[in-house]
Scaffold this motif. Structure first.
Motif, PDB file in Angstrom:
ATOM      1  N   LEU A 169      -1.631  -2.335 109.929  1.00 46.50           N
ATOM      2  CA  LEU A 169      -0.666  -1.499 109.426  1.00 46.50           C
ATOM      3  C   LEU A 169       0.735  -2.636 109.044  1.00 46.50           C
ATOM      4  N   GLY A 170       0.078  -4.182 109.427  1.00 43.13           N
ATOM      5  CA  GLY A 170       0.401  -5.231 108.914  1.00 43.13           C
ATOM      6  C   GLY A 170       0.151  -6.210 107.554  1.00 43.13           C
ATOM      7  N   ASN A 171      -1.007  -4.995 107.184  1.00 40.73           N
ATOM      8  CA  ASN A 171      -2.499  -4.885 105.421  1.00 40.73           C
ATOM      9  C   ASN A 171      -1.114  -5.349 104.798  1.00 40.73           C
ATOM     10  N   SER A 172       0.057  -4.491 105.214  1.00 40.16           N
ATOM     11  CA  SER A 172       1.266  -4.238 103.596  1.00 40.16           C
ATOM     12  C   SER A 172       1.688  -5.347 103.407  1.00 40.16           C
TER      13      SER A 172
ATOM     14  N   GLU B 215     -11.567   4.701 109.952  1.00 42.39           N
ATOM     15  CA  GLU B 215     -10.290   5.786 109.963  1.00 42.39           C
ATOM     16  C   GLU B 215      -9.232   5.330 110.359  1.00 42.39           C
ATOM     17  N   PHE B 216      -9.026   4.778 109.284  1.00 44.28           N
ATOM     18  CA  PHE B 216      -7.141   4.011 109.325  1.00 44.28           C
ATOM     19  C   PHE B 216      -7.146   4.774 108.070  1.00 44.28           C
TER      20      PHE B 216
ATOM     21  N   GLN C 281      -1.593   0.564 103.971  1.00 38.77           N
ATOM     22  CA  GLN C 281      -2.623  -0.115 103.394  1.00 38.77           C
ATOM     23  C   GLN C 281      -3.592  -0.880 104.167  1.00 38.77           C
ATOM     24  N   GLY C 282      -5.140  -0.295 103.441  1.00 36.61           N
ATOM     25  CA  GLY C 282      -6.328  -0.389 104.326  1.00 36.61           C
ATOM     26  C   GLY C 282      -6.790  -1.340 103.606  1.00 36.61           C
ATOM     27  N   PRO C 283      -8.274  -1.778 104.188  1.00 35.99           N
ATOM     28  CA  PRO C 283      -8.829  -2.977 103.708  1.00 35.99           C
ATOM     29  C   PRO C 283      -9.014  -2.834 102.140  1.00 35.99           C
TER      30      PRO C 283
END
Length: 318
Positions: A116-119, A137-138, A163-165
């Protein structure tokens, strides 16, 4: 070399004390959204150790380990964090340690506290790497994961979006910058889809992610196949021969500890359930098989009965 030896010796000396984690320990870093201030585990490898309790407003969802490696040519972060606010707080800490830029974020799986911190990191223009199964999965459950975080984190969820990878891999990925090799490895099925470990062969240190637990009881999800996890442990994780282990949750430790509380627990619980099935026991009774040897682990009360039921459902058809 002298600095490395001294740092490792200090960690080894601290291991007995580090095993005394408790869900009742209050926030250890009141001036930051992080649950604890990052510590240098060995030279150039840092980790902000999360709470060994479930995610709450009080711990801001920081109940896993957020690690980073100062490579000499940029910083590699392991885990995006459970919210924008946590990723930003970790970045603030990184800037106090080094002026090297963050060049890569690695998500250890597809769970909220990894992604979630990918944002935040995406806004900084940092590439984000994960295993292809974790990315799937995400993508499938991200909206549900975000909604859950927003419920407990309330105002602290501000700025967090899905925000995914930005990059994925299937088997392994080697970081191609810095002063020492860093290998991102998918070792096989384990705790959740796309679990990876980050291996530093020159330092004999593995950032294990959710492959390995020791201070809190490991959770067994509906899609956690315990027989496969044990096979991955024996065939791929144990052969690393790591001297030092940063687990997904809990303090840095060694292989003896994670072997005892991960492989040992899985084997013990499967043995209890096998005996229960062989004696004609049903699911309702399976929830209460004896797990007292592991009652000292944090989250035991939340997870023990659920784990037993899920292992019964798996083993009933093995």
């Amino acid at each position: 070399m002298m600095r490395l030896t001294c740092c490792l010796a200090a960690l080894t000396a601290a291991l007995p004390a580090l095993s005394l984690a408790s869900e009742d320990i209050a926030d250890q870093y009141p001036g930051s959204p992080l649950y604890s201030k990052p510590v240098e585990v060995i030279p150039y490898v840092w980790s902000a150790i999360g709470a060994t309790a479930p995610p709450t407003y009080e711990n801001t969802g920081h109940n896993n380990n957020l690690s980073f490696i100062v490579t000499g040519d940029g910083v590699v972060v392991v885990n995006g964090g459970a919210a924008y606010i946590l990723a930003k707080a970790l970045h603030d800490e990184i800037r106090q340690v080094t002026d090297q830029p963050v060049k890569l974020v690695i998500d250890e799986n597809g769970q909220g506290h990894a992604m979630l911190g990918n944002s935040y990191w995406a806004e900084q223009g940092v590439p984000i790497l994960a295993h292809e199964d974790a990315a799937h999965e995400f993508e499938e459950y991200g909206a549900q994961i975000l909604a859950g975080m927003e419920r407990y984190n309330r105002d602290k969820s501000e700025g967090t979006y899905l925000q995914g990878p930005t990059q994925t891999f299937s088997d392994s990925y080697t970081v191609d910058f810095g002063d020492f090799p860093i290998e991102v490895r998918y070792l096989g099925p384990a705790h959740s889809p796309g679990d990876i470990s980050v291996w530093l062969p020159e330092q004999s240190l593995v950032i294990a992610g959710d492959m390995a637990f020791h201070e809190r009881m490991l959770p067994i999800f509906e899609d956690t196949i315990t027989a496969d996890w044990l096979e991955t442990w024996d065939s791929a994780f144990e052969p690393l021969g790591a001297t030092y282990v940063i687990p997904g949750h809990g303090h840095p430790t060694n292989m003896d500890q994670v072997r005892r509380y991960t492989k040992g627990y899985l084997e013990y619980l499967r043995g209890q359930i096998r005996a229960h099935i062989d004696a004609g026991g049903d699911l309702a009774e399976a929830y209460y098989v004896d797990q007292s040897p592991y009652a000292n682990l944090d989250t035991f009360e939340e997870l023990a009965t659920k784990n037993a039921g899920r292992v019964y459902e798996q083993m009933e058809w093995e």
